[in-house]
Design a protein around this motif. Sequence first.
Motif, PDB file in Angstrom:
ATOM      1  N   GLN A  68       4.165 -12.871   5.775  1.00  0.00           N
ATOM      2  CA  GLN A  68       3.837 -11.750   4.892  1.00  0.00           C
ATOM      3  C   GLN A  68       2.804 -10.831   5.513  1.00  0.00           C
ATOM      4  O   GLN A  68       1.936 -11.262   6.284  1.00  0.00           O
ATOM      5  N   LEU A  70       0.030  -8.333   3.735  1.00  0.00           N
ATOM      6  CA  LEU A  70      -0.555  -7.918   2.462  1.00  0.00           C
ATOM      7  C   LEU A  70      -1.458  -6.714   2.698  1.00  0.00           C
ATOM      8  O   LEU A  70      -2.275  -6.722   3.633  1.00  0.00           O
ATOM      9  N   ASN A  72      -4.255  -4.624   0.702  1.00  0.00           N
ATOM     10  CA  ASN A  72      -5.103  -4.756  -0.491  1.00  0.00           C
ATOM     11  C   ASN A  72      -4.564  -5.842  -1.431  1.00  0.00           C
ATOM     12  O   ASN A  72      -4.491  -5.663  -2.649  1.00  0.00           O
ATOM     13  N   ARG A  74      -1.551  -7.103  -1.748  1.00  0.00           N
ATOM     14  CA  ARG A  74      -0.175  -7.016  -2.239  1.00  0.00           C
ATOM     15  C   ARG A  74       0.809  -7.022  -1.077  1.00  0.00           C
ATOM     16  O   ARG A  74       0.647  -6.263  -0.116  1.00  0.00           O
ATOM     17  N   ASP A  75       1.827  -7.862  -1.171  1.00  0.00           N
ATOM     18  CA  ASP A  75       2.867  -7.936  -0.149  1.00  0.00           C
ATOM     19  C   ASP A  75       3.554  -6.573  -0.034  1.00  0.00           C
ATOM     20  O   ASP A  75       4.074  -6.049  -1.025  1.00  0.00           O
ATOM     21  N   ALA A  78       7.052  -6.407  -1.348  1.00  0.00           N
ATOM     22  CA  ALA A  78       7.333  -6.870  -2.719  1.00  0.00           C
ATOM     23  C   ALA A  78       8.308  -5.921  -3.419  1.00  0.00           C
ATOM     24  O   ALA A  78       9.154  -6.350  -4.207  1.00  0.00           O
TER      25      ALA A  78
END
Length: 291
Positions: A68, A70, A72, A74-75, A78
């Motif tokens: 992954q 990220l 911040n 978040r992925d 996503a």
Amino acid sequence: MEHLQPIIQVKHLTHTYGAGTPFQRSAVEDLSFEVYPGEFLGIIGHTGSGKSTLIQHLNGLLKPTSGQILLNGRDIWAEPKKIREVRFRVGLVFQYPEYQLFEETVYKDIAFGPANQGKTGEALDRSVREAARLVGVRDEQLDKSPFELSGGQKRRVALAGVLAMEPEVLILDEPTAGLDPAGRENLMANIRDFHRNRKTTVILVSHSMDEIAQNTDRILVLKRAKILMSGTPAEIFTRSGELLSAGLDVPEVTRVAMALRERGLDVDPAVYTVEALERQLLALRGRAGGC
């Protein structure tokens, strides 16, 4: 910086080219590290070590085979339909970016990115002119064709086009490649000023150990798709022998310090700035004069 929340987290990143074929190879393999807000991170390694593949994952130009990225927390994958937004937030300036210039004028080239973000009118004009100023593009050059400019000036225009999008993270892939010494130093001075004034996170990929040593807070060393070492410039260049054994280079001043050490002078062979070596030599002269 570890008390800060990372702006980018790379978790067990692997990217495999030619999966399922006889030519299958992992360009990066199980990489994990973090990048912090306002940090100036250097990435070094041999050609083929995985540097370019790695940085193209950080803004979603490549999708991980596994692992992954990220941003911040978040992925970035996503919501695949929103990956374009990630590319505005994490700006990537490729090697020889001047070859990507295409507009009729310098102004239009710098305006292309922020216009695609939806900026118009005064907001767009302000972004263009401020980005141009940050990299040393003069107002009178904005109405010129970018193809009338020198190589170094074209490089600045290409960089301004990314800065005009006001990215949270700026990634630079060999930004001074092919420039003469004066051009390299001028461009790096622009980048240093931008980093100092804006506190934007900067990731610098470079073959120049001097460039990395003089500008970065932390260095990531890649070798054969994996992380060989990570640390501050002082921590990395303390391991100069290991770097050289791995076929990597060290800053010129470190080579000088190592040679002086071999000739019996009591200097730190891991020194990586001219100023630090000068202080050590002056201290040695002072001790010799006091004897």
